[in-house]
Design a protein around this motif. Structure first.
Motif, PDB file in Angstrom:
ATOM      1  N   ARG A 262     -15.729  80.420  26.250  1.00  0.00           N
ATOM      2  CA  ARG A 262     -17.173  80.430  26.051  1.00  0.00           C
ATOM      3  C   ARG A 262     -17.605  81.308  24.879  1.00  0.00           C
ATOM      4  O   ARG A 262     -18.442  82.183  25.005  1.00  0.00           O
ATOM      5  CB  ARG A 262     -17.894  80.815  27.331  1.00  0.00           C
ATOM      6  CG  ARG A 262     -17.715  79.784  28.415  1.00  0.00           C
ATOM      7  CD  ARG A 262     -18.652  80.015  29.548  1.00  0.00           C
ATOM      8  NE  ARG A 262     -18.568  78.866  30.456  1.00  0.00           N
ATOM      9  CZ  ARG A 262     -19.090  78.853  31.657  1.00  0.00           C
ATOM     10  NH1 ARG A 262     -19.738  79.903  32.114  1.00  0.00           N
ATOM     11  NH2 ARG A 262     -18.979  77.790  32.410  1.00  0.00           N
ATOM     12  N   GLN A 263     -16.981  81.079  23.765  1.00  0.00           N
ATOM     13  CA  GLN A 263     -17.328  81.732  22.499  1.00  0.00           C
ATOM     14  C   GLN A 263     -17.107  83.241  22.474  1.00  0.00           C
ATOM     15  O   GLN A 263     -17.775  83.959  21.728  1.00  0.00           O
ATOM     16  CB  GLN A 263     -18.787  81.423  22.126  1.00  0.00           C
ATOM     17  CG  GLN A 263     -19.117  79.947  22.098  1.00  0.00           C
ATOM     18  CD  GLN A 263     -18.279  79.177  21.097  1.00  0.00           C
ATOM     19  OE1 GLN A 263     -18.078  79.609  19.977  1.00  0.00           O
ATOM     20  NE2 GLN A 263     -17.759  78.024  21.498  1.00  0.00           N
ATOM     21  N   ARG A 264     -16.183  83.740  23.295  1.00  0.00           N
ATOM     22  CA  ARG A 264     -15.872  85.173  23.265  1.00  0.00           C
ATOM     23  C   ARG A 264     -14.467  85.413  23.813  1.00  0.00           C
ATOM     24  O   ARG A 264     -13.920  84.589  24.539  1.00  0.00           O
ATOM     25  CB  ARG A 264     -16.890  85.990  24.060  1.00  0.00           C
ATOM     26  CG  ARG A 264     -16.859  85.720  25.551  1.00  0.00           C
ATOM     27  CD  ARG A 264     -17.883  86.584  26.293  1.00  0.00           C
ATOM     28  NE  ARG A 264     -17.906  86.248  27.697  1.00  0.00           N
ATOM     29  CZ  ARG A 264     -17.164  86.845  28.620  1.00  0.00           C
ATOM     30  NH1 ARG A 264     -16.357  87.826  28.294  1.00  0.00           N
ATOM     31  NH2 ARG A 264     -17.229  86.471  29.876  1.00  0.00           N
ATOM     32  N   TRP A 265     -13.916  86.550  23.452  1.00  0.00           N
ATOM     33  CA  TRP A 265     -12.625  86.962  23.998  1.00  0.00           C
ATOM     34  C   TRP A 265     -12.852  87.617  25.357  1.00  0.00           C
ATOM     35  O   TRP A 265     -13.730  88.466  25.507  1.00  0.00           O
ATOM     36  CB  TRP A 265     -11.925  87.953  23.071  1.00  0.00           C
ATOM     37  CG  TRP A 265     -11.321  87.303  21.885  1.00  0.00           C
ATOM     38  CD1 TRP A 265     -11.795  87.333  20.611  1.00  0.00           C
ATOM     39  CD2 TRP A 265     -10.129  86.518  21.846  1.00  0.00           C
ATOM     40  NE1 TRP A 265     -10.975  86.606  19.782  1.00  0.00           N
ATOM     41  CE2 TRP A 265      -9.937  86.096  20.515  1.00  0.00           C
ATOM     42  CE3 TRP A 265      -9.202  86.115  22.811  1.00  0.00           C
ATOM     43  CZ2 TRP A 265      -8.862  85.298  20.125  1.00  0.00           C
ATOM     44  CZ3 TRP A 265      -8.130  85.326  22.413  1.00  0.00           C
ATOM     45  CH2 TRP A 265      -7.963  84.934  21.098  1.00  0.00           C
ATOM     46  N   VAL A 266     -12.072  87.218  26.334  1.00  0.00           N
ATOM     47  CA  VAL A 266     -12.097  87.821  27.664  1.00  0.00           C
ATOM     48  C   VAL A 266     -10.849  88.686  27.762  1.00  0.00           C
ATOM     49  O   VAL A 266      -9.721  88.180  27.697  1.00  0.00           O
ATOM     50  CB  VAL A 266     -12.105  86.748  28.779  1.00  0.00           C
ATOM     51  CG1 VAL A 266     -12.049  87.402  30.162  1.00  0.00           C
ATOM     52  CG2 VAL A 266     -13.319  85.840  28.643  1.00  0.00           C
ATOM     53  N   LYS A 267     -11.051  89.996  27.890  1.00  0.00           N
ATOM     54  CA  LYS A 267      -9.936  90.934  27.969  1.00  0.00           C
ATOM     55  C   LYS A 267      -9.414  90.996  29.403  1.00  0.00           C
ATOM     56  O   LYS A 267     -10.188  91.158  30.343  1.00  0.00           O
ATOM     57  CB  LYS A 267     -10.384  92.329  27.524  1.00  0.00           C
ATOM     58  CG  LYS A 267      -9.255  93.327  27.495  1.00  0.00           C
ATOM     59  CD  LYS A 267      -9.727  94.655  26.933  1.00  0.00           C
ATOM     60  CE  LYS A 267      -8.538  95.580  26.786  1.00  0.00           C
ATOM     61  NZ  LYS A 267      -8.456  96.582  27.800  1.00  0.00           N
ATOM     62  N   VAL A 268      -8.107  90.854  29.552  1.00  0.00           N
ATOM     63  CA  VAL A 268      -7.472  90.918  30.868  1.00  0.00           C
ATOM     64  C   VAL A 268      -7.192  92.375  31.211  1.00  0.00           C
ATOM     65  O   VAL A 268      -6.507  93.074  30.460  1.00  0.00           O
ATOM     66  CB  VAL A 268      -6.172  90.087  30.890  1.00  0.00           C
ATOM     67  CG1 VAL A 268      -5.418  90.282  32.195  1.00  0.00           C
ATOM     68  CG2 VAL A 268      -6.486  88.609  30.653  1.00  0.00           C
ATOM     69  N   ASP A 269      -7.722  92.810  32.340  1.00  0.00           N
ATOM     70  CA  ASP A 269      -7.494  94.166  32.815  1.00  0.00           C
ATOM     71  C   ASP A 269      -6.123  94.261  33.482  1.00  0.00           C
ATOM     72  O   ASP A 269      -5.375  95.194  33.251  1.00  0.00           O
ATOM     73  CB  ASP A 269      -8.596  94.583  33.786  1.00  0.00           C
ATOM     74  CG  ASP A 269      -8.514  96.038  34.165  1.00  0.00           C
ATOM     75  OD1 ASP A 269      -8.410  96.882  33.255  1.00  0.00           O
ATOM     76  OD2 ASP A 269      -8.542  96.338  35.379  1.00  0.00           O
ATOM     77  N   ARG A 270      -5.815  93.253  34.326  1.00  0.00           N
ATOM     78  CA  ARG A 270      -4.494  93.225  34.961  1.00  0.00           C
ATOM     79  C   ARG A 270      -4.180  91.843  35.505  1.00  0.00           C
ATOM     80  O   ARG A 270      -5.073  91.064  35.801  1.00  0.00           O
ATOM     81  CB  ARG A 270      -4.384  94.270  36.058  1.00  0.00           C
ATOM     82  CG  ARG A 270      -5.218  94.032  37.271  1.00  0.00           C
ATOM     83  CD  ARG A 270      -5.102  95.215  38.255  1.00  0.00           C
ATOM     84  NE  ARG A 270      -6.041  95.067  39.322  1.00  0.00           N
ATOM     85  CZ  ARG A 270      -5.737  94.596  40.531  1.00  0.00           C
ATOM     86  NH1 ARG A 270      -4.513  94.242  40.809  1.00  0.00           N
ATOM     87  NH2 ARG A 270      -6.667  94.481  41.452  1.00  0.00           N
TER      88      ARG A 270
END
Length: 80
Positions: free
Chosen positions: A24-32
């Motif tokens: 959705r037009q953005r980077w989603v950072k994985v926490d874990r």
């Protein structure tokens, strides 16, 4: 219950699975990575083995992604 998405996404991975993915037009950072498993798929129909990852994002979202082959990632489900 998760919402089925099944959309190919760009993923930056590290040695433990996805580190972030484009959705959705953005980077989603994985926490874990919460869970990892392998699914044989419909091998009788020529489907390849997939490695699934249930991940928690840095913002608290829960997602399932799978890797079908090197470089091909799919966002499978999004949990609300």
């Amino acid at each position: 219950m998760g919402k089925l998405v099944e959309a190919q996404v760009s993923v930056e991975a590290n040695g433990h699975g996805p580190a972030r993915f484009w959705w959705r037009q953005r980077w989603v950072k994985v926490d874990r990575v919460v869970e990892e498993w392998t699914d044989a798929g419909a091998w009788w129909d020529g489907e390849r083995e997939k490695t699934f990852y249930r991940v928690l994002s840095a913002r608290g979202g829960v997602y399932e992604l799978y890797r079908e082959e090197p470089g091909r990632w799919v966002l499978y489900k999004v949990y609300d």
